[in-house]
Design a protein around this motif. Structure first.
Motif, PDB file in Angstrom:
ATOM      1  N   ARG A  21       0.823  -1.208   0.000  1.00 34.82           N
ATOM      2  CA  ARG A  21       0.000   0.000   0.000  1.00 34.82           C
ATOM      3  C   ARG A  21       0.859   1.261   0.000  1.00 34.82           C
ATOM      4  NH1 ARG A  21      -2.793  -1.003   4.227  1.00 34.82           N
ATOM      5  NH2 ARG A  21      -1.571   0.241   5.698  1.00 34.82           N
ATOM      6  N   ALA A  22       1.937   1.266   0.807  1.00 38.39           N
ATOM      7  CA  ALA A  22       2.820   2.432   0.868  1.00 38.39           C
ATOM      8  C   ALA A  22       3.484   2.691  -0.477  1.00 38.39           C
ATOM      9  CB  ALA A  22       3.868   2.230   1.956  1.00 38.39           C
ATOM     10  N   MET A  23       3.903   1.636  -1.153  1.00 31.56           N
ATOM     11  CA  MET A  23       4.509   1.804  -2.473  1.00 31.56           C
ATOM     12  C   MET A  23       3.515   2.392  -3.462  1.00 31.56           C
ATOM     13  SD  MET A  23       6.645  -1.739  -2.921  1.00 31.56           S
ATOM     14  CE  MET A  23       7.864  -2.275  -1.713  1.00 31.56           C
ATOM     15  N   ARG A  24       2.321   1.836  -3.462  1.00 30.31           N
ATOM     16  CA  ARG A  24       1.300   2.310  -4.399  1.00 30.31           C
ATOM     17  C   ARG A  24       0.952   3.771  -4.134  1.00 30.31           C
ATOM     18  NH1 ARG A  24      -2.121  -1.271  -3.244  1.00 30.31           N
ATOM     19  NH2 ARG A  24      -3.445   0.012  -1.903  1.00 30.31           N
ATOM     20  N   THR A  29       4.359   1.575  -9.409  1.00 32.96           N
ATOM     21  CA  THR A  29       3.450   0.628 -10.051  1.00 32.96           C
ATOM     22  C   THR A  29       3.989  -0.797 -10.029  1.00 32.96           C
ATOM     23  OG1 THR A  29       4.436   1.053 -12.228  1.00 32.96           O
ATOM     24  CG2 THR A  29       2.541   2.407 -11.588  1.00 32.96           C
ATOM     25  N   GLN A  30       5.177  -0.985  -9.454  1.00 31.57           N
ATOM     26  CA  GLN A  30       5.763  -2.322  -9.430  1.00 31.57           C
ATOM     27  C   GLN A  30       6.539  -2.547  -8.143  1.00 31.57           C
ATOM     28  OE1 GLN A  30       9.313  -2.836 -12.047  1.00 31.57           O
ATOM     29  NE2 GLN A  30       8.732  -0.837 -12.850  1.00 31.57           N
ATOM     30  N   VAL A  31       6.810  -3.828  -7.870  1.00 28.66           N
ATOM     31  CA  VAL A  31       7.468  -4.202  -6.626  1.00 28.66           C
ATOM     32  C   VAL A  31       8.407  -5.382  -6.878  1.00 28.66           C
ATOM     33  CG1 VAL A  31       5.509  -5.697  -6.005  1.00 28.66           C
ATOM     34  CG2 VAL A  31       7.118  -4.976  -4.240  1.00 28.66           C
ATOM     35  N   MET A  32       9.581  -5.329  -6.250  1.00 26.81           N
ATOM     36  CA  MET A  32      10.530  -6.440  -6.244  1.00 26.81           C
ATOM     37  C   MET A  32      10.326  -7.201  -4.943  1.00 26.81           C
ATOM     38  SD  MET A  32      13.179  -7.604  -8.122  1.00 26.81           S
ATOM     39  CE  MET A  32      14.373  -8.940  -7.879  1.00 26.81           C
ATOM     40  N   TRP A  45       2.275 -18.849   2.055  1.00 27.40           N
ATOM     41  CA  TRP A  45       2.814 -18.137   0.902  1.00 27.40           C
ATOM     42  C   TRP A  45       1.778 -17.894  -0.185  1.00 27.40           C
ATOM     43  CZ3 TRP A  45       3.330 -19.877  -4.142  1.00 27.40           C
ATOM     44  CH2 TRP A  45       3.209 -21.254  -4.369  1.00 27.40           C
ATOM     45  N   GLN A  46       0.785 -18.798  -0.301  1.00 27.17           N
ATOM     46  CA  GLN A  46      -0.246 -18.564  -1.316  1.00 27.17           C
ATOM     47  C   GLN A  46      -1.068 -17.322  -0.979  1.00 27.17           C
ATOM     48  OE1 GLN A  46       0.292 -21.508   0.208  1.00 27.17           O
ATOM     49  NE2 GLN A  46       0.367 -23.167  -1.318  1.00 27.17           N
ATOM     50  N   ALA A  47      -1.308 -17.078   0.325  1.00 29.73           N
ATOM     51  CA  ALA A  47      -2.035 -15.875   0.736  1.00 29.73           C
ATOM     52  C   ALA A  47      -1.233 -14.622   0.392  1.00 29.73           C
ATOM     53  CB  ALA A  47      -2.332 -15.926   2.233  1.00 29.73           C
ATOM     54  N   ALA A  48       0.087 -14.710   0.543  1.00 31.37           N
ATOM     55  CA  ALA A  48       0.942 -13.580   0.166  1.00 31.37           C
ATOM     56  C   ALA A  48       0.835 -13.294  -1.331  1.00 31.37           C
ATOM     57  CB  ALA A  48       2.383 -13.874   0.554  1.00 31.37           C
ATOM     58  N   VAL A  49       0.800 -14.343  -2.128  1.00 26.72           N
ATOM     59  CA  VAL A  49       0.651 -14.174  -3.573  1.00 26.72           C
ATOM     60  C   VAL A  49      -0.650 -13.444  -3.887  1.00 26.72           C
ATOM     61  CG1 VAL A  49       0.286 -15.396  -5.750  1.00 26.72           C
ATOM     62  CG2 VAL A  49       2.095 -16.142  -4.195  1.00 26.72           C
ATOM     63  N   GLU A  50      -1.715 -13.816  -3.209  1.00 25.44           N
ATOM     64  CA  GLU A  50      -3.007 -13.164  -3.442  1.00 25.44           C
ATOM     65  C   GLU A  50      -2.963 -11.690  -3.043  1.00 25.44           C
ATOM     66  OE1 GLU A  50      -5.567 -14.388  -5.145  1.00 25.44           O
ATOM     67  OE2 GLU A  50      -4.192 -16.073  -5.480  1.00 25.44           O
ATOM     68  N   GLU A  51      -2.243 -11.369  -1.974  1.00 30.27           N
ATOM     69  CA  GLU A  51      -2.105  -9.962  -1.575  1.00 30.27           C
ATOM     70  C   GLU A  51      -1.382  -9.162  -2.656  1.00 30.27           C
ATOM     71  OE1 GLU A  51      -0.382  -9.235   2.225  1.00 30.27           O
ATOM     72  OE2 GLU A  51      -2.027 -10.150   3.329  1.00 30.27           O
ATOM     73  N   VAL A  52      -0.338  -9.748  -3.204  1.00 31.66           N
ATOM     74  CA  VAL A  52       0.414  -9.063  -4.253  1.00 31.66           C
ATOM     75  C   VAL A  52      -0.471  -8.843  -5.476  1.00 31.66           C
ATOM     76  CG1 VAL A  52       2.371  -9.219  -5.838  1.00 31.66           C
ATOM     77  CG2 VAL A  52       2.636  -9.940  -3.455  1.00 31.66           C
ATOM     78  N   ARG A  53      -1.197  -9.864  -5.870  1.00 33.58           N
ATOM     79  CA  ARG A  53      -2.078  -9.724  -7.030  1.00 33.58           C
ATOM     80  C   ARG A  53      -3.157  -8.683  -6.773  1.00 33.58           C
ATOM     81  NH1 ARG A  53      -3.210 -15.990  -9.020  1.00 33.58           N
ATOM     82  NH2 ARG A  53      -1.061 -16.495  -9.632  1.00 33.58           N
ATOM     83  N   GLY A  54      -3.692  -8.669  -5.561  1.00 33.24           N
ATOM     84  CA  GLY A  54      -4.744  -7.722  -5.225  1.00 33.24           C
ATOM     85  C   GLY A  54      -4.275  -6.291  -5.102  1.00 33.24           C
ATOM     86  N   SER A  55      -2.960  -6.094  -4.953  1.00 36.48           N
ATOM     87  CA  SER A  55      -2.418  -4.745  -4.780  1.00 36.48           C
ATOM     88  C   SER A  55      -2.440  -3.927  -6.060  1.00 36.48           C
ATOM     89  CB  SER A  55      -0.973  -4.823  -4.271  1.00 36.48           C
ATOM     90  OG  SER A  55      -0.093  -5.254  -5.312  1.00 36.48           O
ATOM     91  N   GLY A  56      -2.495  -4.612  -7.190  1.00 40.07           N
ATOM     92  CA  GLY A  56      -2.424  -3.920  -8.472  1.00 40.07           C
ATOM     93  C   GLY A  56      -1.016  -3.594  -8.921  1.00 40.07           C
ATOM     94  N   LEU A  57      -0.020  -3.933  -8.101  1.00 42.86           N
ATOM     95  CA  LEU A  57       1.371  -3.687  -8.461  1.00 42.86           C
ATOM     96  C   LEU A  57       1.898  -4.803  -9.355  1.00 42.86           C
ATOM     97  CD1 LEU A  57       2.779  -2.552  -4.996  1.00 42.86           C
ATOM     98  CD2 LEU A  57       2.270  -1.080  -6.949  1.00 42.86           C
ATOM     99  N   ARG A  58       2.640  -4.424 -10.356  1.00 44.70           N
ATOM    100  CA  ARG A  58       3.310  -5.413 -11.202  1.00 44.70           C
ATOM    101  C   ARG A  58       4.560  -5.906 -10.494  1.00 44.70           C
ATOM    102  NH1 ARG A  58       7.423  -4.797 -15.010  1.00 44.70           N
ATOM    103  NH2 ARG A  58       7.262  -2.510 -15.037  1.00 44.70           N
TER     104      ARG A  58
END
Length: 291
Positions: A21-24, A29-32, A45-58
């Motif tokens: 959220r802070a990055m956005r 628009t993207q995150v490493m 880890w699958q929940a973390a993946v869903e958070e990343v996808r839901g963030s809208g960040l590439r």
């Protein structure tokens, strides 16, 4: 909005969703991402993946596979198994790049043909998932610690999805001249990570490691701003059109509010885009840093 300049989660404290959220909110628009961002998530880890996808960040890339190449026997088999798991998480994130850094292992061979063979194997493992492997010369790597060495084994491996990862810190720490990039194919540079630090040089391997892991700052904040300008402009002139990610390990930033650190990164990205790459400012009214 910054289209090809991103942040690394390592610069921020707190849970993954707050970092994203802070990055956005800072205009990125993207995150490493690092493997620990996923495996350290309280819901798996699958929940973390869903958070990343839901963030809208590439996702810029996923890191980091260490000490993979140059091993034999059961050590090699062990690392291949680790690589499979890393590739699985990388694919789940839809990350285009997996970062691998040169080995520090005392058990690794210095035979470049052996190293290239292992890197080709890694690349072939990643190929069915559409993942490119960016190989980085870690500045304290046991046998390979700079861009020329990394480029040599990448060429030897001759895999379509194997290329270079370039980290400004490691290049500055080893005092690798910019001329070393002149023979590199820009199409084979898969990722560029940028950071600075507060002293002119690191004199020992121990200081090199300590600075890398605790005292990096954002581009434009340290004493190597002019070197960053030369590096980025050279890459741009070579035809590099990939992503720049801020790889900033800093203990002080871990003690500051997320928004404060993200705003520092925002100023750095504005400087990089407007003053260095000479693009239109993504966030009008922000004062850029000066080299």
């Amino acid at each position: 909005m910054f289209k090809d300049i991103g942040m690394d989660t390592i610069s921020l404290a707190g849970p993954l969703h707050a970092k994203l959220r802070a990055m956005r909110e800072a205009g990125f628009t993207q995150v490493m991402l690092a493997a620990k961002d996923l495996v350290g998530h309280p819901d798996g880890w699958q929940a973390a993946v869903e958070e990343v996808r839901g963030s809208g960040l590439r996702v810029t890339g996923f890191q980091v596979l260490r000490d993979f190449e140059g091993l034999s026997g059961h050590l090699h088999d062990y690392k291949v198994d680790i690589a499979r798991s890393m590739i699985e998480m990388c694919a789940a994130l839809r990350s285009p790049v997996l970062l691998a850094c040169s080995s520090t292992s005392v058990h690794a061979s210095d035979d470049r043909a052996h190293i290239a063979r292992d890197l080709r194997k890694l690349a072939m493992m990643a190929l069915p998932f559409g993942i490119r492997v960016a190989y980085e010369g870690l500045s304290w790597g046991r046998h390979l610690n700079d861009v020329p060495g990394a480029w040599d084994v990448v060429q030897r491996a001759d895999a379509p999805n194997l290329g270079l990862g370039i980290d400004s810190y490691h290049s500055f720490a080893t005092q690798t001249p910019l001329e070393a990039l002149h023979g590199v194919d820009a199409a084979k540079i898969f990722l560029v990570q940028l950071s600075d630090f507060m002293w002119q040089e690191v004199r020992t391997v121990e200081e090199r490691i300590d600075t890398a892991r605790h005292f990096r700052v954002f581009p434009g904040e340290g004493v190597h701003s002019e070197a960053i300008v030369r590096l980025v402009r050279l890459l741009d002139g070579m035809g590099y059109r990939g992503d720049y990610s801020f790889e900033v390990f800093n203990d002080d930033y871990q003690q500051l509010p997320l928004a404060t650190v993200a705003q520092r990164a925002q100023r750095s990205a504005t400087w990089l885009a407007a003053d260095v790459l000479r693009r239109a400012l993504p966030l009008p009214g922000r004062a850029p840093l000066r080299p």
